[in-house]
Design a protein around this motif. Structure first.
Motif, short mmCIF file in Angstrom:
data_model
loop_
_atom_site.label_atom_id
_atom_site.label_comp_id
_atom_site.label_asym_id
_atom_site.label_seq_id
_atom_site.Cartn_x
_atom_site.Cartn_y
_atom_site.Cartn_z
N ASP A 17 34.53 52.96 40.18
CA ASP A 17 35.71 52.19 40.58
C ASP A 17 35.66 50.79 39.97
OD1 ASP A 17 36.47 54.36 42.22
OD2 ASP A 17 35.16 53.63 43.82
N LEU A 18 34.54 50.13 40.12
CA LEU A 18 34.34 48.80 39.55
C LEU A 18 33.52 48.98 38.28
CD1 LEU A 18 35.17 45.92 40.30
CD2 LEU A 18 32.94 45.61 41.34
N TYR A 19 34.20 49.38 37.23
CA TYR A 19 33.55 49.77 35.99
C TYR A 19 33.31 48.56 35.09
CZ TYR A 19 38.39 49.32 34.50
OH TYR A 19 39.65 48.83 34.27
N GLU A 20 32.51 48.78 34.06
CA GLU A 20 32.35 47.83 32.97
C GLU A 20 33.04 48.40 31.74
OE1 GLU A 20 28.28 46.95 32.34
OE2 GLU A 20 27.99 45.96 34.28
N ARG A 21 33.76 47.55 31.03
CA ARG A 21 34.54 48.03 29.89
C ARG A 21 33.65 48.65 28.81
NH1 ARG A 21 39.73 45.69 28.56
NH2 ARG A 21 40.70 44.76 30.39
N VAL A 22 32.49 48.07 28.56
CA VAL A 22 31.61 48.61 27.54
C VAL A 22 31.14 50.02 27.93
CG1 VAL A 22 29.43 48.26 26.31
CG2 VAL A 22 30.88 46.31 26.85
N TYR A 23 30.90 50.24 29.19
CA TYR A 23 30.49 51.57 29.67
C TYR A 23 31.58 52.60 29.40
CZ TYR A 23 29.30 55.26 33.02
OH TYR A 23 29.03 56.48 33.61
N VAL A 24 32.82 52.26 29.71
CA VAL A 24 33.93 53.21 29.53
C VAL A 24 34.17 53.50 28.06
CG1 VAL A 24 36.37 53.61 29.98
CG2 VAL A 24 34.97 52.50 31.71
N THR A 25 34.24 52.45 27.24
CA THR A 25 34.52 52.65 25.82
C THR A 25 33.39 53.40 25.11
OG1 THR A 25 33.63 50.43 25.36
CG2 THR A 25 36.01 50.63 25.68
N MET A 26 32.16 53.15 25.51
CA MET A 26 31.03 53.84 24.88
C MET A 26 31.02 55.32 25.28
SD MET A 26 27.09 52.56 24.84
CE MET A 26 25.76 53.51 24.11
#
Length: 724
Positions: free
Chosen positions: A318-327
């Motif tokens: 829910d409270l994600y990090e953008r680098v995590y999602v894009t990677m």
């Protein structure tokens, strides 16, 4: 007297006469100047000018054509078979058959992935329940994880004057701080049990310690052990050994294997593991390898080229990090070659799986706990909380408490693979939050190690089974010493493309948790969100610190970073020199980008930890935003999910704790289990599967490979169903 010459003669004599025969200097068309007073453009003002919209429209059109052809083909086959014309009812039945068959075929090509710090849930859309695979990979290494750091065990034994205390005093192995907290929790539990009319024996601890100290284990030969473990076999020639193992096979590699293997967990505390890795590429390839092997072993997709025909629902925090999602998106589309990918948040997927429209989802995982309020298919942004604690902390604390009470297997080391699996099994079997079960009881377990005979241990427990999960409400008992090590050392945070400021999402509830963990809370968990909002918006009533300024900076649109000309007569610090009388006065400059960077750095230095009951109240208070009806709905729809929530008696104990704080909501507070007797560990995956099958009718949240190759992660602004 010289006569006056004509203009043509002057041009001829001065060499200014034009001799190019009026030919154009270039064949390129010349564009006239735009009338600045009257011009108009439709660029990016219509939906059909967006690539995502056009792709979706074309896909819907192609699907309608394909379904129409299938229907005509089915009707033609029916006419040939029956040699008669079908009536309207038969045509309708044939239509239903074709559509249901297409949905079944779509679900068979749908992959649902839910990545956790400890386990990976994976399955097809046609599966009722997912397969669980450990999110770990074992690679050839100089030494295994239990041999690193000089063989220092976990939990760490503290040394007194450079020497570990002897075996006669294991209560001193973990330091005076842990010992005092443990004794305090024991005293508080005894008082609570007496107040609840529970029988408490004064010598219960002595009975446990004396029994554990004098009871030796029994040795069982391997051929007489019916439940012996099948360890991962390695070839006799070390050079022919595989370079890596994943999943259960990695956890079953013998400790003294030749060659040595080391376990790598690419996800830690809900984000990338930067403590055990050297660079970003290693994390990238390990995650890709784990996914690829799971596709082969669990889904039967042996040919990687077949993944282009599969769609994937990937569940993110829910409270994600953008680098995590894009990677992760880059791994799924570019490295593995999946056809389409859809991103879904954990709490929203949980509501899909439970079939509810409004709820407060409390997901207790292995190493993180996320809390979020969901209302009508939308995660409320300000209510999202991510706590860096989970079931693995309970396991480690349970082991420390048992060893302090002279546990017969005092050499337990969670860095060893078989000890780690044993400790997880002991926690699942014996830990409880039911006060009626807190008595002196005798248990047993079997210790199975590769190349050794099975040993059967007998031991007694008293209050350790309840005090270990009590750490959710007293997180100071957990060991948080290494959770922030090497943070942002390998993978930097995401920044804005234009001004370089951090742009990872944050919530007001998470800011309140960080403020409380840092020692200067700005809001009280017992206050409503209206009061907390007033406090945050009134600088005179709020302590000045960097984290509070972040909330104000995000609530108010930031002005441009570029400098603007100063009015005439205004002193310019870069151009004018201060007057003699003002030489001692400091000149302050306000850079909003630099301020946001400092705030993000300060936030990364603080571990977000808060008691579970207070964190739930904080999330609901910010999610309701002062609406009393919404707050009652959220308190009445608290749902515990995740593997850490399977501790017996935890829902009832948590409900009692929240009612003690929120006495004005006594009748509304209700903590329920997932409906239809679903396993709380797989509820989020089940919701992702439901959503993926609903998406067969078409929505704009799917990201295709062609779109991703053209626009990259910029496409997420148009494709995500949440604010990116």
């Amino acid at each position: 007297m010289v006569g006056k010459k004509s203009g043509r003669a002057l041009l001829r004599e001065e060499g200014l006469e034009r001799t190019d025969n009026n030919l154009d200097l270039t064949t390129w068309p010349q564009v006239n100047m735009i009338n600045q007073k009257n011009y108009y453009t439709e660029f990016l003002k219509r939906d059909d000018q967006y690539l995502a919209y056009r792709s979706q429209t074309e896909e819907v059109r192609n699907r309608m054509i394909r379904e129409a052809r299938d229907k005509d083909r089915a009707m033609a086959q029916g006419v040939q078979a029956d040699d008669s014309v079908m009536d309207m009812d038969d045509a309708g039945a044939e239509d239903v058959t074709v559509s249901s068959g297409s949905k079944e075929a779509y679900a068979s090509k749908l992959i649902v992935l839910h990545v956790g710090s400890q386990n990976l849930r994976i399955g097809l859309g046609t599966d009722a329940l997912p397969k669980t695979v450990p999110m770990v990979i074992a690679r050839k290494w100089d030494q295994n994880e239990s041999e690193e750091d000089g063989g220092e065990p976990r939990p760490k034994r503290l040394k007194l004057d450079g020497v570990v205390p002897d075996a006669a005093h294991p209560e001193k192995w973990f330091g005076e701080d842990f010992r005092s907290q443990y004794q305090t929790m024991c005293s508080e539990l005894r008082v609570r049990m007496r107040n609840n009319k529970r029988r408490v024996l004064p010598n219960s601890k002595d009975l446990v310690v004396n029994y554990n100290r004098r009871t030796p284990p029994e040795t069982i030969s391997e051929h007489n052990d019916p439940n012996r473990i099948e360890w991962t076999e390695l070839p006799a020639d070390p050079k022919k050994a595989p370079d890596f193992f994943t999943g259960h096979a990695a956890l079953r590699i013998p400790e003294a294997s030749n060659p040595r293997y080391k376990l790598f967990w690419p996800i830690r505390n809900g984000t990338f593991n930067e403590r055990d890795y050297r660079d970003r590429n290693q994390i990238y390839h390990d995650i890709s390898r784990i996914f690829e092997e799971a596709f082969k072993s669990q889904l039967g997709i042996s040919n990687p080229k077949d993944l282009a025909n599969y769609n994937c629902v990937f569940i993110i925090p829910d409270l994600y990090e953008r680098v995590y999602v894009t990677m992760m998106l880059d791994i799924l589309i570019r490295d593995l070659g999946l056809g389409k990918v859809c991103l879904q948040q954990e709490s929203l997927s949980a509501t899909f799986g439970a079939g509810v429209s409004i709820s407060c989802i409390v997901d207790i995982g292995a190493q993180k706990t996320s809390i979020c309020c969901v209302d009508e298919g939308l995660c409320i942004e300000d209510s999202r909380i991510n706590l860096k604690m989970g079931g693995e902390d309970v396991t480690e604390t349970f082991v420390k408490m048992m060893i302090s009470d002279h546990f017969p297997y005092a050499d337990m080391n969670l860095k060893r693979r078989y000890d780690f699996l044993l400790a997880e099994d002991l926690k699942r079997r014996f830990c409880t939050m039911d006060e009626a079960s807190i008595t002196v009881q005798t248990y047993d377990f079997h210790l199975r190690a590769a190349g050794q005979d099975t040993r059967k241990y007998f031991f007694k427990t008293y209050d350790e089974t309840m005090l270990a999960p009590m750490g959710f409400f007293k997180p100071a008992i957990f060991d948080h010493s290494k959770k922030l090590e090497f943070r942002r050392k390998i993978i930097p945070r995401s920044v804005d493309l234009y001004d370089g400021s951090p742009n990872d999402p944050i919530s007001t509830a998470q800011i309140a948790v960080i403020e409380a963990a840092a020692g200067h809370p700005t809001t009280n968990g017992t206050q409503d969100s209206v009061n907390s909002t007033n406090v945050a918006s009134t600088p005179s009533r709020q302590p000045f610190n960097l984290l509070s300024r972040l909330h104000d900076a995000e609530a108010t649109p930031r002005s441009s970073v570029a400098g603007s000309p100063v009015p005439d007569g205004t002193p310019n610090p870069d151009r004018d020199t201060p007057a003699i009388g003002d030489a001692d006065k400091p000149i302050s400059f306000h850079d909003p980008v630099l301020e946001k960077i400092k705030v993000a750095e300060e936030r990364d230095k603080t571990l977000p930890i808060m008691p579970l009951d207070k964190a739930i109240i904080e999330s609901i208070s910010h999610g309701a935003r002062g609406d009393d009806r919404k707050m009652r709905d959220f308190f009445g729809g608290i749902m515990l999910i995740g593997g850490g929530s399977k501790i017996i008696g935890l829902p009832a104990f948590l409900e009692t704790r929240i009612k003690e704080v929120k006495s004005n909501f006594q009748k509304e507070i209700l903590i329920g289990a997932p409906p239809r007797e679903l396993d709380p560990q797989v509820l989020t995956w089940k919701g992702g599967s439901v959503f993926g099958k609903l998406s067969s009718s078409g929505n704009d949240s799917w990201i295709s490979r062609a779109e991703y190759d053209m626009l990259g992660s910029r496409l997420l602004v148009s494709k995500c169903m949440f604010a990116w």
